[in-house]
Write an enzyme that holds these catalytic residues in place. Structure first.
Site, PDB file in Angstrom:
ATOM      1  N   CYS A  95      17.415 -38.179   2.985  1.00  0.00           N
ATOM      2  CA  CYS A  95      16.524 -37.224   3.651  1.00  0.00           C
ATOM      3  C   CYS A  95      16.750 -37.162   5.163  1.00  0.00           C
ATOM      4  CB  CYS A  95      15.067 -37.573   3.366  1.00  0.00           C
ATOM      5  SG  CYS A  95      14.569 -37.307   1.653  1.00  0.00           S
ATOM      6  N   GLU A 146      10.021 -34.877   1.718  1.00  0.00           N
ATOM      7  CA  GLU A 146      10.631 -34.217   2.869  1.00  0.00           C
ATOM      8  C   GLU A 146      11.446 -32.998   2.436  1.00  0.00           C
ATOM      9  OE1 GLU A 146      11.226 -38.727   3.603  1.00  0.00           O
ATOM     10  OE2 GLU A 146      10.776 -37.400   1.925  1.00  0.00           O
ATOM     11  N   CYS A 193     -18.454 -15.841   7.217  1.00  0.00           N
ATOM     12  CA  CYS A 193     -19.459 -14.863   7.628  1.00  0.00           C
ATOM     13  C   CYS A 193     -19.008 -13.459   7.241  1.00  0.00           C
ATOM     14  CB  CYS A 193     -19.689 -14.953   9.132  1.00  0.00           C
ATOM     15  SG  CYS A 193     -18.254 -14.447  10.113  1.00  0.00           S
ATOM     16  N   CYS A 249      14.345 -41.742   3.520  1.00  0.00           N
ATOM     17  CA  CYS A 249      15.499 -42.457   2.979  1.00  0.00           C
ATOM     18  C   CYS A 249      16.794 -41.911   3.582  1.00  0.00           C
ATOM     19  CB  CYS A 249      15.532 -42.336   1.457  1.00  0.00           C
ATOM     20  SG  CYS A 249      15.957 -40.680   0.881  1.00  0.00           S
ATOM     21  N   HIS A 303      12.350 -35.600  -3.178  1.00  0.00           N
ATOM     22  CA  HIS A 303      11.490 -36.282  -2.211  1.00  0.00           C
ATOM     23  C   HIS A 303      10.611 -35.296  -1.447  1.00  0.00           C
ATOM     24  CE1 HIS A 303      14.102 -40.195  -2.037  1.00  0.00           C
ATOM     25  NE2 HIS A 303      13.659 -39.904  -3.246  1.00  0.00           N
ATOM     26  N   HIS A 336     -13.281 -17.107  14.703  1.00  0.00           N
ATOM     27  CA  HIS A 336     -13.570 -17.780  13.449  1.00  0.00           C
ATOM     28  C   HIS A 336     -12.269 -18.000  12.675  1.00  0.00           C
ATOM     29  CE1 HIS A 336     -17.974 -16.086  13.348  1.00  0.00           C
ATOM     30  NE2 HIS A 336     -17.640 -16.614  14.517  1.00  0.00           N
ATOM     31  N   CYS A 381     -15.853 -12.051   9.083  1.00  0.00           N
ATOM     32  CA  CYS A 381     -14.568 -12.529   8.562  1.00  0.00           C
ATOM     33  C   CYS A 381     -14.292 -11.959   7.180  1.00  0.00           C
ATOM     34  CB  CYS A 381     -14.552 -14.055   8.491  1.00  0.00           C
ATOM     35  SG  CYS A 381     -14.581 -14.876  10.087  1.00  0.00           S
TER      36      CYS A 381
END
Length: 515
Positions: A430, A401, A135, A427, A399, A110, A138
């Site tokens: 990045c 990234e 459950c 760009c 940015h 799970h 878990c």
């Protein structure tokens, strides 16, 4: 009315912060997705991770080989019933409001069990967002690990109350055990659903249609029916409502009462709850449709030389699209009024792990935003239309990234295949950061490749060497010389047509696979 009051307090307390910054302290001018709703949507989306379906089909074939297709063995029937009763579940692990794990159920484990294996004692003080109420097996483990809060989607729980198998009363007994664990634990187990901010759905619909992926299709195939996006969106809405909503309202109320949410069964709480759920499903379907499985479009290398090297091999298209939708969801947390960008980093280990994502594991994610802790008026927000360069945003915005690299939760290992998914072309600032970090693959749109704008340029991406680039485009191999309307699938870098019978039932597989 504890649960109902809880939802009201959360909605009112956080409504103003639903348009906030990385720190939740700034209000912008465009509708933004709250972090709570972002984590909730990602948990739903992780439930649909493609690798899980492949594992399920493989397991079915193995079982048929052992027991025969009729499954007349009593033990086989019992195991099959148990598996139908356990719903596939997605999970987002959050620490200090930063995502540190994206998981989904596997054939054997799970989602909560996987989180414990992957994070161990690091789960202490984390918030967990489940696509279904976990459950008792878990819950007792993750509560024992010291988690801070457990949020779940208020529909059919992990141990299904809808399937015929639940008539054995096992599901109801498990639900009671979960409630007892909840009432006697330090962790806060609750439903965190917030109403979407004004015009959010409309904003997502408009920006999804205008995103690089849809626009690339319309420009490449000008004769294509422009309604394809809306048709796929309607298909996704129907599919996700079947998965994540209980269509019968009385049945939904019965489930809510069984899982301890009886106070949400009275109006206006019940009607508000269902409307919030429908709005989020509509948003998820809209974003998912913006990276469509359409004809022969996908993420491909423009020059497929050295394709046999492991770091140059493409992911299966279903997984690449799934990861890009993760990035698209992140983009709706942007603080850039003009362009929202999201990025997510994954890596692939040497062997398949216990996770439903197979050998792939989450590394980090981000969206373009101003520095942590900033207030709305601290920095300029103007774009290149502003003549005065001093009050433009580009010197201050971080940015997507860079944020993904900064806030990553795993180290990037040079011996493993790591990949970044970005909703727009990286760009020139990045690109060297991505390469320097050791990322092996970039998945992105190529609409801006080679362009030089007033404050930002995209010249380096096309010239980048040492990193495999997979851009959204029509398959360059020429394999689309088949019938134009014939569906396709890319598996392990190999393009093959999908049989007609399989195509007809493709949308139904996810629904059938959860029972």
């Amino acid at each position: 009315m504890k649960e109902a009051g809880q939802m009201q307090n959360l909605e009112s307390a956080r409504a103003g912060r639903s348009v906030s910054t990385q720190t939740g302290s700034m209000t912008g001018q465009i509708p933004r997705l709250s972090k709570v709703n972002l984590f909730t949507l990602l948990s739903l989306w992780m439930e649909l991770f493609p690798a899980v379906e492949a594992q399920r089909q493989k397991s079915q074939k193995n079982e048929e080989g052992k027991h025969g297709p009729l499954g007349d063995n009593e033990e086989m029937t019992r195991v099959s019933t148990d598996k139908r009763q356990v719903k596939r579940t997605g999970l987002v692990v959050v620490k200090n409001m930063k995502i540190v794990g994206l998981h989904c159920s596997s054939e054997d484990l799970h989602a909560g069990q996987i989180a414990l294996i992957k994070h161990g004692s690091r789960l202490k003080n984390c918030d967990l967002y489940f696509s279904r109420k976990p459950c008792s097996a878990c819950l007792k483990m993750i509560v024992n690990a010291g988690v801070n809060r457990i949020s779940y989607w208020p529909a059919d729980p992990e141990i299904s109350l809808l399937t015929e198998a639940s008539s054995s009363e096992d599901a109801k007994l498990d639900a009671k055990a979960v409630e007892r664990l909840k009432s006697n634990s330090r962790a806060h187990v609750c439903v965190l659903l917030q109403p979407l901010v004004c015009y959010m759905v409309q904003f997502v619909e408009e920006t999804s249609y205008k995103c690089d992926f849809i626009q690339k299709i319309t420009k490449t195939l000008p004769d294509a029916n422009t309604d394809f996006y809306y048709e796929r969106k309607q298909e996704r809405i129907k599919e996700y409502e079947m998965l994540f909503l209980v269509s019968n309202e009385e049945m939904h109320k019965q489930i809510l009462m069984t899982i301890g949410l009886e106070n949400l069964c009275e109006n206006p709480y019940f009607s508000n709850l269902r409307q919030n759920m429908k709005d989020l499903i509509l948003l998820l379907a809209t974003v998912a449709s913006s990276v469509p499985n359409f004809k022969h479009f996908g993420f491909y290398r423009s020059n497929p030389e050295q394709i046999n090297e492991i770091h140059n091999q493409s992911l299966p298209q279903e997984i690449a699209r799934h990861c890009m939708v993760q990035a698209r969801l992140l983009a709706y947390r942007t603080e850039d009024h003009k362009t929202g960008v999201g990025a997510v980093i994954w890596a692939e280990g040497k062997s398949r792990s216990c996770d439903g994502t197979g050998a792939m594991y989450f590394v980090g994610c981000g969206y373009n935003a101003f520095p942590v802790g900033s207030e709305y008026a601290d920095f300029p927000h103007m774009d290149d239309k502003q003549k005065d360069r001093e009050i433009r945003k580009f010197r201050y915005i971080i940015h997507a990234e860079r944020n993904a690299l900064t806030f990553r939760c795993q180290e990037i290992k040079p011996e493993e295949r790591s990949m970044i998914f970005v909703t727009k072309c990286p760009c020139d600032e990045c690109v060297p950061l991505i390469k320097g970090a050791g990322i092996k693959q970039i998945y992105a749109g190529d609409v801006d490749v080679g362009k030089k704008k007033a404050d930002i340029s995209y010249m380096r991406f096309g010239e980048l060497e040492g990193v495999s680039k997979f851009t959204w485009q029509l398959n360059p191999s020429g394999a689309y010389g088949l019938e134009q309307n014939e569906p396709e699938r890319r598996e392990n870098g190999v393009l093959r047509p999908v049989p007609q019978k399989e195509e007809q039932h493709q949308d139904k597989k996810l629904c059938l696979g959860i029972h």
